[in-house]
Design an enzyme around this catalytic site. Structure first.
Site, short mmCIF file in Angstrom:
data_model
loop_
_atom_site.label_atom_id
_atom_site.label_comp_id
_atom_site.label_asym_id
_atom_site.label_seq_id
_atom_site.Cartn_x
_atom_site.Cartn_y
_atom_site.Cartn_z
CE LYS A 33 33.00 37.29 33.08
NZ LYS A 33 34.36 37.28 32.55
CG ASP A 46 39.67 48.03 48.04
OD1 ASP A 46 38.90 49.00 48.15
OD2 ASP A 46 39.97 47.27 48.99
CG ASP A 88 33.71 46.25 47.63
OD1 ASP A 88 34.26 47.22 48.18
OD2 ASP A 88 33.70 45.10 48.11
CE1 TYR A 119 28.87 44.20 47.11
CE2 TYR A 119 28.85 45.14 49.30
CZ TYR A 119 29.54 44.70 48.20
OH TYR A 119 30.91 44.75 48.19
CG ASP A 138 37.20 39.32 32.33
OD1 ASP A 138 36.45 40.19 31.84
OD2 ASP A 138 37.21 38.15 31.91
#
Ligand code: ATP
Length: 336
Positions: free
Chosen positions: A171, A232, A228, A124, A204
């Site tokens: 990650k 969701d 982010d 971002y 993941d």
């Protein structure tokens, strides 16, 4: 003395859901004087600027704001006003409590986890450029300062709220330097909080674990982009974007906004679910020290979802935004 706070109604369903939250806040009896500010589409129409200096000035003056969602054009147009606002006010921590509500039918019960998302950097940072025709780069920025700060926030929050575990999501097997730095900062902070369990999970695998055994999680600590996406996903565990509140918190200011966006597909129809925004208003009251009123809102919302009589279409009901707000307001008064 009444509180003097900033109200940003936002775009799309923003004015509808913030209107509903104001109705419920009023029912708690809390005295608030609102300074209304513009951002997003409405600010462009009036000032030709999606985030005018007047709005920033008000946000800085009042320090606490309730904000509706502001849309961001996809792959064109102005950059995200939400991101810009968080950067300008240094609201580095994004806090999203994910809790099962009574009566909301999902595949999972008894979910109670907190997503803590770093709000100021990672992909971002907005640094993108075309290296050559057909080749673009997008730069992921991770700093020690911001990583230590968000880890510290997570552990302090865990301590204050008597939570047991912080899981850092990463990650670092692929992004060894950037996510590696994020992890090493989390590890350094974790050492100072021996009573709180600390573990790590690759993003993941974390997504898979979240949909198979979400109850194993307590506080999730994530950099910006993973935060982010995972927010969701987590919203889906408890009934969708219409029920998850959120806050952006910094050293000197805080902006309270739901996880969902401006939902242009249902804007103006009066059917947006206001529960996320109503619970966001409860988070704001808690931040202001109005714990009893905040709890009254949470109990009232659980009664309404538990009864299943007044719900918006996304939760399987046929009521309007306003009807839900009025029903919650009636219930709130019982708990004060
Ligand atoms: P934005 O560009 O502002 O992020 P979006 O439409 O891409 O908007 P969301 O607003 O988060 O993203 O909406 C995703 C989906 O969830 C949409 O179908 C929307 O109608 C639905 N949704 C989001 N918020 C609510 C809500 N409060 N009540 C009911 N449905 C909602």
């Amino acid at each position: 003395m009444p509180y003097c706070l900033t109200l940003l109604p936002g775009d799309g369903i923003g004015p509808e859901v913030t209107g509903a939250a104001l109705t419920v806040l009023k029912a708690t009896g809390v005295k608030i004087v609102w300074d209304k500010a513009l951002a997003g589409q409405r600010a462009i129409e009036r000032y030709a600027d999606p985030l005018p200096p007047e709005t920033i000035k008000l946000l800085k003056k009042n320090k606490v704001a309730l904000k509706g969602p502001i849309g961001t054009p996809i792959a064109k147009g102005f950059g995200s006003v939400n991101v810009l606002m968080r950067k300008k006010l240094n609201l580095y921590a994004n806090l999203r409590p994910i809790r099962s509500l009574r009566g909301i039918r999902t595949k999972y019960q008894n979910i109670d986890l907190i997503v803590v998302r770093e709000n100021t950097e990672s992909l971002y940072s907005g640094i993108e450029h075309e290296v050559a025709p057909g080749v673009v780069e997008s730069i992921k920025v991770i700093t020690e300062k911001a990583s230590l700060r968000i880890a510290e926030f997570s552990f302090q929050y865990a301590k204050k709220e008597k939570r047991k575990k912080v899981t850092a999501i990463h990650k670092a097997n692929i992004m060894k330097l950037s996510d590696g730095l994020f992890l090493s900062c989390a590890q350094r902070v974790a050492k100072r909080f021996p009573k709180i369990i600390y573990n790590e999970m690759i993003v993941d695998n974390a997504c898979m674990q979240l949909v198979t055994r979400p109850q194993q999680f307590d506080i999730l600590l994530l950099e910006n982009l993973y935060g982010d996406i995972v927010s969701d996903l987590c919203a889906g565990l408890v009934g969708g974007l219409g029920v998850v509140p959120g806050a952006n918190i910094g050293e000197d200011a805080a902006i309270f906004e739901a996880v969902h966006g401006s939902a242009p597909d249902i804007a103006g129809k009066g059917i947006a679910n206001p529960i996320a925004m109503i619970l966001t208003a409860a988070m704001m009251l808690k931040y202001l020290g109005e714990t009893k009123r905040a709890q009254a809102i949470e109990q009232a919302v659980n009664n309404i979802t538990g009864d299943r009589e007044v719900l918006t279409p996304d939760l399987g009901g046929s009521s309007s935004t306003r009807q839900v707000a009025n029903a919650v307001s009636r219930q709130v008064k019982k708990y004060l």
